[in-house]
Design a protein around this motif. Structure first.
Motif, PDB file in Angstrom:
ATOM      1  N   ASP A  60      29.817 -27.579   5.436  1.00 32.77           N
ATOM      2  CA  ASP A  60      30.222 -28.982   5.250  1.00 32.77           C
ATOM      3  C   ASP A  60      29.179 -29.926   5.842  1.00 32.77           C
ATOM      4  OD1 ASP A  60      32.563 -28.109   4.057  1.00 32.77           O
ATOM      5  OD2 ASP A  60      33.839 -28.551   5.790  1.00 32.77           O
ATOM      6  N   LEU A  61      29.156 -31.127   5.300  1.00 28.77           N
ATOM      7  CA  LEU A  61      28.200 -32.160   5.692  1.00 28.77           C
ATOM      8  C   LEU A  61      28.939 -33.463   5.936  1.00 28.77           C
ATOM      9  CD1 LEU A  61      25.199 -33.339   5.723  1.00 28.77           C
ATOM     10  CD2 LEU A  61      25.626 -33.892   3.319  1.00 28.77           C
ATOM     11  N   ALA A  62      28.541 -34.180   6.976  1.00 30.12           N
ATOM     12  CA  ALA A  62      29.020 -35.543   7.223  1.00 30.12           C
ATOM     13  C   ALA A  62      27.800 -36.396   7.557  1.00 30.12           C
ATOM     14  CB  ALA A  62      30.027 -35.582   8.368  1.00 30.12           C
ATOM     15  N   VAL A  63      27.719 -37.577   6.971  1.00 27.76           N
ATOM     16  CA  VAL A  63      26.654 -38.525   7.276  1.00 27.76           C
ATOM     17  C   VAL A  63      27.328 -39.815   7.728  1.00 27.76           C
ATOM     18  CG1 VAL A  63      24.636 -39.776   6.445  1.00 27.76           C
ATOM     19  CG2 VAL A  63      25.151 -37.493   5.531  1.00 27.76           C
ATOM     20  N   VAL A  64      27.019 -40.215   8.956  1.00 28.63           N
ATOM     21  CA  VAL A  64      27.631 -41.391   9.559  1.00 28.63           C
ATOM     22  C   VAL A  64      26.630 -42.547   9.503  1.00 28.63           C
ATOM     23  CG1 VAL A  64      28.630 -42.311  11.691  1.00 28.63           C
ATOM     24  CG2 VAL A  64      28.972 -39.895  11.095  1.00 28.63           C
ATOM     25  N   PRO A  65      27.019 -43.692   8.928  1.00 28.76           N
ATOM     26  CA  PRO A  65      26.077 -44.811   8.814  1.00 28.76           C
ATOM     27  C   PRO A  65      25.856 -45.508  10.160  1.00 28.76           C
ATOM     28  CG  PRO A  65      28.230 -45.468   7.992  1.00 28.76           C
ATOM     29  CD  PRO A  65      28.321 -44.003   8.317  1.00 28.76           C
ATOM     30  N   PRO A  66      24.778 -46.272  10.263  1.00 24.54           N
ATOM     31  CA  PRO A  66      24.541 -47.040  11.483  1.00 24.54           C
ATOM     32  C   PRO A  66      25.746 -47.925  11.806  1.00 24.54           C
ATOM     33  CG  PRO A  66      22.635 -47.173  10.030  1.00 24.54           C
ATOM     34  CD  PRO A  66      23.735 -46.504   9.258  1.00 24.54           C
ATOM     35  N   GLY A  67      26.063 -48.026  13.085  1.00 25.54           N
ATOM     36  CA  GLY A  67      27.125 -48.911  13.543  1.00 25.54           C
ATOM     37  C   GLY A  67      28.511 -48.306  13.540  1.00 25.54           C
ATOM     38  N   LEU A  68      28.741 -47.188  12.853  1.00 25.02           N
ATOM     39  CA  LEU A  68      30.078 -46.598  12.791  1.00 25.02           C
ATOM     40  C   LEU A  68      30.307 -45.683  13.994  1.00 25.02           C
ATOM     41  CD1 LEU A  68      32.586 -46.517  10.884  1.00 25.02           C
ATOM     42  CD2 LEU A  68      31.716 -44.306  10.101  1.00 25.02           C
ATOM     43  N   PRO A  69      31.413 -45.885  14.727  1.00 29.47           N
ATOM     44  CA  PRO A  69      31.713 -45.000  15.854  1.00 29.47           C
ATOM     45  C   PRO A  69      31.861 -43.556  15.378  1.00 29.47           C
ATOM     46  CG  PRO A  69      33.081 -46.963  15.948  1.00 29.47           C
ATOM     47  CD  PRO A  69      32.397 -46.971  14.607  1.00 29.47           C
ATOM     48  N   HIS A  70      31.298 -42.639  16.155  1.00 28.86           N
ATOM     49  CA  HIS A  70      31.418 -41.228  15.838  1.00 28.86           C
ATOM     50  C   HIS A  70      31.302 -40.382  17.104  1.00 28.86           C
ATOM     51  CE1 HIS A  70      27.118 -42.150  15.593  1.00 28.86           C
ATOM     52  NE2 HIS A  70      26.889 -40.873  15.913  1.00 28.86           N
ATOM     53  N   ALA A  71      31.731 -39.145  16.995  1.00 26.68           N
ATOM     54  CA  ALA A  71      31.657 -38.158  18.071  1.00 26.68           C
ATOM     55  C   ALA A  71      31.719 -36.798  17.396  1.00 26.68           C
ATOM     56  CB  ALA A  71      32.828 -38.339  19.036  1.00 26.68           C
TER      57      ALA A  71
END
Length: 163
Positions: free
Chosen positions: A90-101
């Motif tokens: 699986d792949l996830a790409v988080v854009p700039p500015g979006l909270p992630h962990a």
């Protein structure tokens, strides 16, 4: 839209045996390519988490997207206020500015390839995290380098509830 044109003219080859490894189980990070070696195109590391270990707590990057590709195991990813479970492939790409962990799912291991683009010098950030883990510098010292590494920490009730 801003176009980032990387400034390097030779392929970056990193042999597994030559990659620096920081940390120790349950969290190890293999440093693969830093922004300086890719002309600013990207930074890349491989994070191995065992037995439900945490990776990075909630944060965002102001100027970079972050890609998570699950090489093996099961991981949880915070994306905004949603916690998503990823499995091998699986792949996830988080854009700039979006909270992630990210973390290994409870009771699971996770082997994650992480790419940040455009690149930010990250190797010293991971060495800093290792110094914190070994008690050489206080956890609060990360707050002093948030801007330097474009890693801005925040609170996430959604993440805290799942972890």
């Amino acid at each position: 839209m801003t176009l980032i044109v990387p400034d390097f003219d030779e392929s970056v080859i990193v042999r597994s045996v030559d990659a620096e490894v920081v940390g120790r189980a349950p969290t190890t990070v293999r440093l693969l390519a830093d922004s300086s070696s890719t002309g600013g195109a990207l930074s890349m590391q491989r994070v191995t988490l065992t037995d439900g270990a945490d990776g990075a707590g909630p944060h965002h990057h102001a100027g970079s997207a972050e890609l998570f590709y699950l090489l093996d195991g099961t991981a949880q990813i915070l994306s905004g206020e949603q916690v998503v479970t990823l499995e091998r492939g699986d792949l996830a790409v988080v854009p700039p500015g979006l909270p992630h962990a990210f973390a290994a799912a409870p009771g699971c291991d996770a082997d994650i390839l992480i790419v940040i683009t455009p690149g930010v010098e990250r190797f010293e950030y991971f060495r800093h995290l290792e110094r914190i883990a070994y008690g050489k510098v206080p956890q609060e010292s990360l707050l002093e380098v948030q801007e330097l590494y474009d890693t801005h920490f925040l609170k996430s009730p959604a993440w805290d509830e799942r972890r």
